[in-house]
Design an enzyme around this catalytic site. Structure first.
Site, PDB file in Angstrom:
ATOM      1  N   ARG A 162       0.818   5.184  16.638  1.00 40.93           N
ATOM      2  CA  ARG A 162       0.926   6.560  16.158  1.00 40.93           C
ATOM      3  C   ARG A 162       0.313   7.547  17.133  1.00 40.93           C
ATOM      4  O   ARG A 162      -0.509   7.176  17.972  1.00 40.93           O
ATOM      5  CB  ARG A 162       0.314   6.772  14.778  1.00 40.93           C
ATOM      6  CG  ARG A 162      -0.727   5.806  14.347  1.00 40.93           C
ATOM      7  CD  ARG A 162      -1.134   6.022  12.883  1.00 40.93           C
ATOM      8  NE  ARG A 162      -2.316   5.233  12.620  1.00 40.93           N
ATOM      9  CZ  ARG A 162      -2.749   4.871  11.433  1.00 40.93           C
ATOM     10  NH1 ARG A 162      -2.119   5.247  10.359  1.00 40.93           N
ATOM     11  NH2 ARG A 162      -3.826   4.128  11.297  1.00 40.93           N
TER      12      ARG A 162
ATOM     13  N   ASP B 250     -10.334   1.691   1.743  1.00 42.46           N
ATOM     14  CA  ASP B 250     -10.258   3.120   2.025  1.00 42.46           C
ATOM     15  C   ASP B 250     -11.604   3.757   1.681  1.00 42.46           C
ATOM     16  O   ASP B 250     -12.437   3.148   1.006  1.00 42.46           O
ATOM     17  CB  ASP B 250      -9.138   3.765   1.204  1.00 42.46           C
ATOM     18  CG  ASP B 250      -7.783   3.558   1.858  1.00 42.46           C
ATOM     19  OD1 ASP B 250      -7.730   3.420   3.090  1.00 42.46           O
ATOM     20  OD2 ASP B 250      -6.770   3.533   1.135  1.00 42.46           O
TER      21      ASP B 250
ATOM     22  N   ARG C 198       0.829  -1.208   0.000  1.00 43.21           N
ATOM     23  CA  ARG C 198       0.000   0.000   0.000  1.00 43.21           C
ATOM     24  C   ARG C 198       0.865   1.261   0.000  1.00 43.21           C
ATOM     25  O   ARG C 198       0.420   2.316  -0.427  1.00 43.21           O
ATOM     26  CB  ARG C 198      -0.839   0.053   1.280  1.00 43.21           C
ATOM     27  CG  ARG C 198      -2.057  -0.819   1.286  1.00 43.21           C
ATOM     28  CD  ARG C 198      -2.602  -0.950   2.699  1.00 43.21           C
ATOM     29  NE  ARG C 198      -3.049   0.295   3.317  1.00 43.21           N
ATOM     30  CZ  ARG C 198      -4.277   0.775   3.255  1.00 43.21           C
ATOM     31  NH1 ARG C 198      -5.184   0.106   2.585  1.00 43.21           N
ATOM     32  NH2 ARG C 198      -4.612   1.890   3.863  1.00 43.21           N
TER      33      ARG C 198
ATOM     34  N   ARG D  30      -8.584  -6.919  13.685  1.00 44.65           N
ATOM     35  CA  ARG D  30      -7.699  -6.224  14.614  1.00 44.65           C
ATOM     36  C   ARG D  30      -8.480  -5.028  15.128  1.00 44.65           C
ATOM     37  O   ARG D  30      -9.220  -4.385  14.376  1.00 44.65           O
ATOM     38  CB  ARG D  30      -6.417  -5.734  13.918  1.00 44.65           C
ATOM     39  CG  ARG D  30      -5.501  -6.826  13.483  1.00 44.65           C
ATOM     40  CD  ARG D  30      -4.833  -7.533  14.644  1.00 44.65           C
ATOM     41  NE  ARG D  30      -3.922  -6.674  15.375  1.00 44.65           N
ATOM     42  CZ  ARG D  30      -3.487  -6.941  16.606  1.00 44.65           C
ATOM     43  NH1 ARG D  30      -3.925  -8.007  17.267  1.00 44.65           N
ATOM     44  NH2 ARG D  30      -2.638  -6.131  17.202  1.00 44.65           N
TER      45      ARG D  30
ATOM     46  N   ARG E 261       9.586   5.856  -3.302  1.00 44.23           N
ATOM     47  CA  ARG E 261       9.902   6.828  -4.357  1.00 44.23           C
ATOM     48  C   ARG E 261      11.365   7.219  -4.340  1.00 44.23           C
ATOM     49  O   ARG E 261      11.914   7.445  -3.268  1.00 44.23           O
ATOM     50  CB  ARG E 261       9.102   8.122  -4.137  1.00 44.23           C
ATOM     51  CG  ARG E 261       7.651   7.988  -4.337  1.00 44.23           C
ATOM     52  CD  ARG E 261       7.026   9.390  -4.460  1.00 44.23           C
ATOM     53  NE  ARG E 261       5.592   9.235  -4.265  1.00 44.23           N
ATOM     54  CZ  ARG E 261       4.957   9.615  -3.183  1.00 44.23           C
ATOM     55  NH1 ARG E 261       5.584  10.217  -2.197  1.00 44.23           N
ATOM     56  NH2 ARG E 261       3.652   9.410  -3.088  1.00 44.23           N
TER      57      ARG E 261
ATOM     58  N   GLU F  68      -2.666   5.900  19.488  1.00 48.42           N
ATOM     59  CA  GLU F  68      -3.428   4.778  18.905  1.00 48.42           C
ATOM     60  C   GLU F  68      -2.714   3.469  19.253  1.00 48.42           C
ATOM     61  O   GLU F  68      -1.581   3.239  18.837  1.00 48.42           O
ATOM     62  CB  GLU F  68      -3.461   5.007  17.388  1.00 48.42           C
ATOM     63  CG  GLU F  68      -4.365   4.088  16.648  1.00 48.42           C
ATOM     64  CD  GLU F  68      -4.455   4.481  15.161  1.00 48.42           C
ATOM     65  OE1 GLU F  68      -4.655   5.674  14.847  1.00 48.42           O
ATOM     66  OE2 GLU F  68      -4.305   3.582  14.323  1.00 48.42           O
TER      67      GLU F  68
ATOM     68  N   TYR G 202     -10.412  -4.490   3.555  1.00 51.93           N
ATOM     69  CA  TYR G 202      -9.587  -3.393   4.055  1.00 51.93           C
ATOM     70  C   TYR G 202      -9.716  -2.232   3.064  1.00 51.93           C
ATOM     71  O   TYR G 202      -8.836  -1.964   2.275  1.00 51.93           O
ATOM     72  CB  TYR G 202      -8.148  -3.926   4.109  1.00 51.93           C
ATOM     73  CG  TYR G 202      -7.080  -3.068   4.748  1.00 51.93           C
ATOM     74  CD1 TYR G 202      -7.365  -1.870   5.378  1.00 51.93           C
ATOM     75  CD2 TYR G 202      -5.750  -3.478   4.734  1.00 51.93           C
ATOM     76  CE1 TYR G 202      -6.361  -1.122   5.966  1.00 51.93           C
ATOM     77  CE2 TYR G 202      -4.743  -2.736   5.313  1.00 51.93           C
ATOM     78  CZ  TYR G 202      -5.058  -1.556   5.920  1.00 51.93           C
ATOM     79  OH  TYR G 202      -4.046  -0.815   6.489  1.00 51.93           O
TER      80      TYR G 202
END
Ligand code: FAD
Ligand code: UDP
Length: 367
Positions: free
Chosen positions: A279, A349, A171, A248, A175, A299, A347
């Site tokens: 995070r 978005d 995901r 999860r 770069r 989190e 999963y």
């Protein structure tokens, strides 16, 4: 008792996109939501004028012109670009993996230097990666795997990177340019005024029952409409007859702090194994907030047990096989339609949920 064209179970994005099209087609809708508020996981809570992403940081991004035009017809978006920071025992790196990350990690400056190091660290992995560890090392080398991926991923998923599927790490962009944008999508932003504006627009004109679990009195609610759209967990609709699908879960710990700027960025990932949270979110930075206070949220990943919020489906072979059995039952239903990340056990978005809902509304309402 009023009879509806549609009884809609859940009030997240999938349900909302469906309700919006149904209302546009002149249909009546009753929304049944087990939480005390609408919006599913994109719901925001207002704390001192800051929109707190109550179910985890949500950044809207898409490459679909249709999805982008649709959400912009509901609310205006700001120019927020997600550029999280990784903190490994106090060492700070840019995410996703790009020339800024490579330069900090190895003291180099050109793409060729970065490629040479990654090539050398990839070493023995010359076959198709068999798990997340092999996939990560072959993409970014061993140093980055050890410092920025291994600890974070094992905390997040509660298992070794060698037991996880490689698609999870694919995901993230890799770069060889100095570009800290976390996403490759063409369009990105945060709704000005918060996500609740989208929710209000999507469900306008619907009747709503909050704090109501559809599965606790299924027959009664089924009888209240011609067709049911169900966006809850598929296994619970079928009374867990083939067993419980695994998820999860997450625990969120929020604090209001008397400082205007706690971490200088919306998202900091803690990538070591020892810090128990993955995070820290500082919500005001999503909307360039200027108040004198700030709200932060830590989190913590946790193993899902019944009664907890099911955040991430565990799409391993065992669970996928169980899901397919439930799906076969769902396909036989005459008056119930299923959709969204829980009912589809995906999963997804936000943009993908909207696309999935469009696929349905295009068929049902000929939009
Ligand atoms: P949900 O939002 O889960 O809505 C389902 C609703 O149904 C819930 O309100 C639930 O309470 C209700 N419900 C369930 N069962 C019943 C029942 N039996 N009776 C009544 N009501 C019921 N996507 C992005 O694009 N960008 C991001 O940055 C991003 N970040 C994320 C971060 C986290 C921590 C998580 C967990 C997800 C993130 N996502 C992100 C994904 C995004 O949240 C989902 O794609 C989207 O919200 C799913 O919408 P949905 O309608 O399918 O499901
Ligand atoms: N990941 C990582 N280190 C990071 C961020 C992400 O190793 O600093 C891995 C981790 O395995 C995670 C996956 O990349 O599950 C996908 O990350 P993403 O941010 O897309 O996850 P989400 O926001 O959906 O939790």
């Amino acid at each position: 008792m009023k009879h509806y064209d549609y009884v809609i179970v859940g009030s997240g994005l999938f349900a909302g996109v469906f309700a919006w099209h149904a209302r546009k087609a002149g249909k009546s809708c009753l929304v049944i939501e087990k939480r005390g508020h609408m919006g599913g996981n994109i719901y925001c809570e207002d704390v001192e004028g800051i929109h707190v992403h109550k179910y985890g940081a949500h950044i809207f991004h898409t490459s679909s012109r249709r999805v982008w035009d649709f959400v912009n017809s509901l609310v205006e978006f700001n120019r927020y670009t997600n550029s999280p920071i990784a903190n490994y025992h106090g060492e700070i790196y840019n995410m996703p993996f790009n020339m800024n990350t490579f330069s900090k990690m190895w003291g180099i400056s050109t793409p060729d230097q970065a490629r040479a190091i990654i090539e050398q660290q990839r070493g023995q992995i010359d076959h198709e990666p068999r798990n997340l560890e092999e996939q990560a090392i072959s993409l970014v080398g061993r140093d980055i795997y050890e410092k920025l991926i291994k600890g974070y991923t094992e905390k997040q998923w509660g298992r070794s990177c060698r037991e996880l599927p490689s698609f999870i790490i694919k995901r993230l962009p890799v770069r060889y340019t100095y570009d800290n944008n976390y996403f490759n999508d063409r369009f990105q932003g945060i709704p000005i005024g918060g996500y609740n504006k989208i929710i209000d627009a999507l469900f306008e004109g619907c009747d709503v029952l909050l704090n109501t679990d559809f599965n606790e009195d299924r027959e009664k609610y089924m009888a209240m409409g011609d067709t049911v759209l169900y966006t809850g967990m598929l296994d619970s609709f079928y009374n867990y007859q083939f067993g419980h699908l695994e998820y999860r879960s997450l625990k969120f710990e929020s604090e209001l702090l008397d400082t205007p700027n706690y971490q200088g960025v919306a998202v900091v990932n803690y990538t070591d194994r020892e810090t128990p949270y993955t995070r820290v979110i500082e919500h005001k930075h999503f909307e360039y907030g200027t108040s004198s206070k700030t709200v932060i949220t830590r989190e913590y990943p946790v193993t899902w047990e019944e009664g907890m919020e099911p955040y991430y489906p565990v799409n391993d072979e065992k669970n996928q096989a169980m899901f397919e059995k439930y799906e076969a039952l769902a396909k036989k239903e005459q008056h119930v339609i299923f959709g969204g990340r829980l009912a589809e056990y995906k999963y997804y978005d936000m943009d993908k949920v909207i696309e999935s809902a469009f696929k349905l509304t295009d068929t049902v309402f000929n939009a």
